[in-house]
Design an enzyme around this catalytic site. Structure first.
Site, PDB file in Angstrom:
ATOM      1  N   ARG A  66       0.818  -1.214   0.000  1.00  0.00           N
ATOM      2  CA  ARG A  66       0.000   0.000   0.000  1.00  0.00           C
ATOM      3  C   ARG A  66       0.853   1.266   0.000  1.00  0.00           C
ATOM      4  NH1 ARG A  66      -3.594   2.292   4.662  1.00  0.00           N
ATOM      5  NH2 ARG A  66      -5.104   3.528   3.499  1.00  0.00           N
ATOM      6  N   HIS A  70       0.400   4.729  -2.168  1.00  0.00           N
ATOM      7  CA  HIS A  70       0.224   6.060  -1.588  1.00  0.00           C
ATOM      8  C   HIS A  70       1.332   7.005  -2.027  1.00  0.00           C
ATOM      9  CE1 HIS A  70      -2.913   5.613   1.832  1.00  0.00           C
ATOM     10  NE2 HIS A  70      -3.197   4.830   0.823  1.00  0.00           N
ATOM     11  N   ASP A  78       7.975   9.409  -5.665  1.00  0.00           N
ATOM     12  CA  ASP A  78       9.192  10.164  -5.358  1.00  0.00           C
ATOM     13  C   ASP A  78       9.616  10.007  -3.902  1.00  0.00           C
ATOM     14  OD1 ASP A  78       7.175  11.466  -4.080  1.00  0.00           O
ATOM     15  OD2 ASP A  78       7.689  13.474  -4.790  1.00  0.00           O
ATOM     16  N   SER A  80       8.028  10.626  -1.316  1.00  0.00           N
ATOM     17  CA  SER A  80       7.607  11.706  -0.410  1.00  0.00           C
ATOM     18  C   SER A  80       6.763  11.197   0.757  1.00  0.00           C
ATOM     19  CB  SER A  80       6.851  12.788  -1.179  1.00  0.00           C
ATOM     20  OG  SER A  80       5.776  12.211  -1.884  1.00  0.00           O
ATOM     21  N   ASN A  98      -3.479   8.104   5.915  1.00  0.00           N
ATOM     22  CA  ASN A  98      -2.258   7.438   6.395  1.00  0.00           C
ATOM     23  C   ASN A  98      -2.563   6.485   7.533  1.00  0.00           C
ATOM     24  OD1 ASN A  98      -2.430   8.530   8.952  1.00  0.00           O
ATOM     25  ND2 ASN A  98      -0.494   9.589   8.891  1.00  0.00           N
ATOM     26  N   HIS A 197      -6.049  -5.689  -2.727  1.00  0.00           N
ATOM     27  CA  HIS A 197      -6.727  -5.855  -1.431  1.00  0.00           C
ATOM     28  C   HIS A 197      -6.847  -7.318  -1.034  1.00  0.00           C
ATOM     29  CE1 HIS A 197      -8.609  -1.548  -1.600  1.00  0.00           C
ATOM     30  NE2 HIS A 197      -7.340  -1.547  -1.261  1.00  0.00           N
TER      31      HIS A 197
HETATM   32  C1  HEM Z   1      -9.748   3.179  -5.402  1.00  0.00           C
HETATM   33  C2  HEM Z   1      -8.560   2.925  -4.897  1.00  0.00           C
HETATM   34  C3  HEM Z   1      -8.319   2.469  -3.487  1.00  0.00           C
HETATM   35  C4  HEM Z   1      -9.045   2.684  -2.356  1.00  0.00           C
HETATM   36  C5  HEM Z   1     -10.317   3.490  -2.197  1.00  0.00           C
HETATM   37  C6  HEM Z   1      -8.367   1.984  -1.284  1.00  0.00           C
HETATM   38  C7  HEM Z   1      -8.769   1.981   0.029  1.00  0.00           C
HETATM   39  C8  HEM Z   1      -8.157   1.282   1.050  1.00  0.00           C
HETATM   40  C9  HEM Z   1      -8.557   1.324   2.422  1.00  0.00           C
HETATM   41  C10 HEM Z   1      -9.683   2.161   2.996  1.00  0.00           C
HETATM   42  C11 HEM Z   1      -7.745   0.479   3.104  1.00  0.00           C
HETATM   43  C12 HEM Z   1      -7.803   0.151   4.580  1.00  0.00           C
HETATM   44  C13 HEM Z   1      -7.008   1.144   5.381  1.00  0.00           C
HETATM   45  C14 HEM Z   1      -7.232   0.922   6.843  1.00  0.00           C
HETATM   46  O1  HEM Z   1      -8.312   1.295   7.319  1.00  0.00           O
HETATM   47  O2  HEM Z   1      -6.370   0.357   7.526  1.00  0.00           O
HETATM   48  C15 HEM Z   1      -6.830  -0.097   2.157  1.00  0.00           C
HETATM   49  C16 HEM Z   1      -5.860  -1.003   2.467  1.00  0.00           C
HETATM   50  C17 HEM Z   1      -4.982  -1.530   1.552  1.00  0.00           C
HETATM   51  N1  HEM Z   1      -4.834  -1.151   0.242  1.00  0.00           N
HETATM   52 FE1  HEM Z   1      -6.088   0.040  -0.784  1.00  0.00          FE
HETATM   53  N2  HEM Z   1      -7.273   1.339  -1.789  1.00  0.00           N
HETATM   54  C18 HEM Z   1      -7.198   1.616  -3.122  1.00  0.00           C
HETATM   55  C19 HEM Z   1      -6.228   1.205  -3.999  1.00  0.00           C
HETATM   56  C20 HEM Z   1      -5.174   0.389  -3.661  1.00  0.00           C
HETATM   57  C21 HEM Z   1      -4.087   0.053  -4.540  1.00  0.00           C
HETATM   58  C22 HEM Z   1      -3.906   0.585  -5.955  1.00  0.00           C
HETATM   59  C23 HEM Z   1      -3.274  -0.791  -3.859  1.00  0.00           C
HETATM   60  C24 HEM Z   1      -2.010  -1.449  -4.317  1.00  0.00           C
HETATM   61  C25 HEM Z   1      -1.879  -2.072  -5.438  1.00  0.00           C
HETATM   62  C26 HEM Z   1      -3.865  -0.988  -2.554  1.00  0.00           C
HETATM   63  C27 HEM Z   1      -3.362  -1.819  -1.592  1.00  0.00           C
HETATM   64  C28 HEM Z   1      -3.847  -1.905  -0.304  1.00  0.00           C
HETATM   65  C29 HEM Z   1      -3.341  -2.848   0.665  1.00  0.00           C
HETATM   66  C30 HEM Z   1      -2.284  -3.905   0.432  1.00  0.00           C
HETATM   67  C31 HEM Z   1      -4.036  -2.595   1.851  1.00  0.00           C
HETATM   68  C32 HEM Z   1      -3.839  -3.306   3.197  1.00  0.00           C
HETATM   69  C33 HEM Z   1      -2.956  -2.487   4.080  1.00  0.00           C
HETATM   70  C34 HEM Z   1      -2.654  -3.131   5.423  1.00  0.00           C
HETATM   71  O3  HEM Z   1      -2.630  -4.353   5.539  1.00  0.00           O
HETATM   72  O4  HEM Z   1      -2.383  -2.373   6.374  1.00  0.00           O
HETATM   73  N3  HEM Z   1      -4.997  -0.240  -2.462  1.00  0.00           N
HETATM   74  N4  HEM Z   1      -7.101   0.417   0.911  1.00  0.00           N
HETATM   75  C1  LIG Z   2      -0.847   9.738  10.671  1.00  0.00           C
HETATM   76  O1  LIG Z   2      -1.443  10.972  10.971  1.00  0.00           O
HETATM   77  C2  LIG Z   2      -1.667  11.198  12.338  1.00  0.00           C
HETATM   78  C3  LIG Z   2      -2.339  12.557  12.506  1.00  0.00           C
HETATM   79  O2  LIG Z   2      -3.345  12.755  11.576  1.00  0.00           O
HETATM   80  C4  LIG Z   2      -0.362  11.146  13.117  1.00  0.00           C
HETATM   81  O3  LIG Z   2      -0.612  11.299  14.493  1.00  0.00           O
HETATM   82  C5  LIG Z   2       0.335   9.814  12.858  1.00  0.00           C
HETATM   83  O4  LIG Z   2       1.590   9.800  13.481  1.00  0.00           O
HETATM   84  C6  LIG Z   2       0.486   9.596  11.362  1.00  0.00           C
HETATM   85  N1  LIG Z   2       1.038   8.287  11.120  1.00  0.00           N
HETATM   86  C7  LIG Z   2       2.261   8.107  10.649  1.00  0.00           C
HETATM   87  C8  LIG Z   2       2.643   6.710  10.379  1.00  0.00           C
HETATM   88  O5  LIG Z   2       3.018   9.025  10.454  1.00  0.00           O
END
Ligand code: HEM
Ligand SMILES: *[C@@H]1O[C@H](CO)[C@@H](O)[C@H](O)[C@H]1NC(C)=O
Ligand SMILES: *[C@@H]1O[C@H](CO)[C@@H](O)[C@H](O)[C@H]1NC(C)=O
Length: 331
Positions: A66, A70, A78, A80, A98, A197
């Site tokens: 992810r 991002h 880059d 960032s 984040n 996902h």
């Molecule tokens: C329309 C595009 C996308 C939306 C709206 C979206 C939204 C999200 C959200 C809401 C989460 C959960 C975050 C959390 O609450 O912890 C998530 C997790 C994740 N996303 Fe996406 N995502 C998008 C595109 C992508 C893309 C392009 C990738 C990579 C190819 C990706 C890979 C992941 C992965 C691997 C996780 C799991 C992260 C973890 O295990 O902590 N996502 N995404």
């Molecule tokens: C994500 O943002 C929150 C504040 O919005 C901050 O407290 C937190 O440290 C940030 N997480 C990371 C991994 O930098």
């Protein structure tokens, strides 16, 4: 199920195909094997370190995949996303999406190994791209060649993240037009990349609005499988900000097609994913992948191609930007 040699062979054939088609489309300054003379072991060092880390902490695969997404969506790939805030100017890390980003320590570790071997050579932006490729491979997904040569940016601004990252409560069409198309990614890239996902977890807060009071109805989202709702509710009480839920339950540490099976059954956690079923093109894609058991060659090849495309977005190359010494700080 699929042994390493088979996946490597597939990766090799895939890389021939991709190299052939990408020679023309890689941005100038970005190419496969960019470090072959300046840091010949760079990719091996990343792979070795990631193999150790993922075998010890498999749950880092999701966040690290992810992180590259991002990074790339916010002003290009880059590095960032890795920059810490400086006094008075909050960085991308501080923005709401984040929330669940983790694994910054992993990137620092990999960077430290690379600095030991070849100081000042390998960019943090490239590390993110290589790490994303490696976590997919290490969780039984495809292998692909990553064009390298990215340089690190110096700007990281909180509001840029908010304006460039698609939210989970938008439908797929809206995300496509607002966030993907302007970056040169298309409907196919969106349906393919959302297959990412298959790895990882989500916080309850990212989808709870679908469980309790959807659009003010005091009811769950009617498109969510009604048998799945109680299961999600039992994990996520209203207001829960900490619990993590597997997006692809039962196989959240394996890169495979099973998330598409969840989408097809109304069990995607996010509106952004569920609504892929509303458009005939993306629905066909979801259903086709959902129906493939065993080795999903089409999805694997597509995912590799879309990751390369995403990883090539708005990169800094040549004399632009810098090679950061530490990924969290500009030099
Ligand atoms: C329309 C595009 C996308 C939306 C709206 C979206 C939204 C999200 C959200 C809401 C989460 C959960 C975050 C959390 O609450 O912890 C998530 C997790 C994740 N996303 Fe996406 N995502 C998008 C595109 C992508 C893309 C392009 C990738 C990579 C190819 C990706 C890979 C992941 C992965 C691997 C996780 C799991 C992260 C973890 O295990 O902590 N996502 N995404
Ligand atoms: C994500 O943002 C929150 C504040 O919005 C901050 O407290 C937190 O440290 C940030 N997480 C990371 C991994 O930098
Ligand atoms: C449900 O949502 C509506 C509209 O967003 C809001 O006015 C109402 O207060 C919510 N009810 C509860 C119990 O959260």
């Amino acid at each position: 199920m699929h042994n390493m040699p088979y996946r490597l062979l597939f990766g090799f054939v895939l890389s021939l195909v991709l190299q052939f088609s990408l020679v023309l489309s890689n941005p100038p300054g970005l190419n496969i094997g960019f470090y072959q003379y300046t840091c010949p072991n760079a990719e091996v060092i990343v792979r070795d370190e990631m193999t150790k880390i993922i075998s010890r902490v498999p749950s880092l695969a999701g966040p690290l995949l992810r992180m590259h997404f991002h990074d790339c969506f916010v002003n290009g790939c880059d590095g960032s996303i890795l920059l810490d805030s400086t006094p008075g100017s909050p960085s991308e890390k501080e923005s709401i999406p984040n929330l669940s980003l983790r694994g910054f320590g992993t990137i620092d570790r990999v960077k430290a190994k690379l600095e030991q071997a070849c100081p000042g050579v390998v960019s943090c932006a490239d590390i993110l791209a290589l790490v994303a490729r490696d976590v997919v491979f290490l969780t039984k997904g495809p292998h692909w060649d990553v064009p390298t040569g990215r340089r690190d940016g110096t700007r990281s601004v909180k509001d840029d993240a908010l304006n460039n990252l698609p939210p989970p409560f938008f439908d797929a069409t809206r995300n496509l037009n607002q966030f993907f198309i302007p970056k040169g990614l298309d409907a196919k890239d969106q349906v393919v990349l959302l297959g990412g996902h298959t790895l990882g977890t989500s916080h309850c807060s990212s989808f709870a609005s679908r469980l309790y009071n959807f659009s003010g109805t005091m009811m769950p989202d009617p498109t969510l499988d009604k048998y799945y709702v109680p299961r999600l509710k039992s994990k996520c009480q209203p207001g829960d900000k900490t619990t993590l839920v597997e997006m692809d339950p039962g196989s959240f540490r394996t890169f495979d097609t099973s998330y598409y099976r969840h989408i097809a059954r109304g069990r995607a956690l996010f509106t952004s994913d569920e609504t892929l079923m509303l458009d005939p093109f993306t629905r066909d894609y979801v259903l086709r992948q959902a129906g493939i058991a065993g080795y999903p060659a089409e999805f694997f090849a597509d995912f590799a191609a879309s990751m390369v495309k995403m990883g090539n977005m708005q990169v800094l190359t040549g004399a632009q930007g810098e090679i950061r010494k530490h990924c969290a700080f500009v030099n």
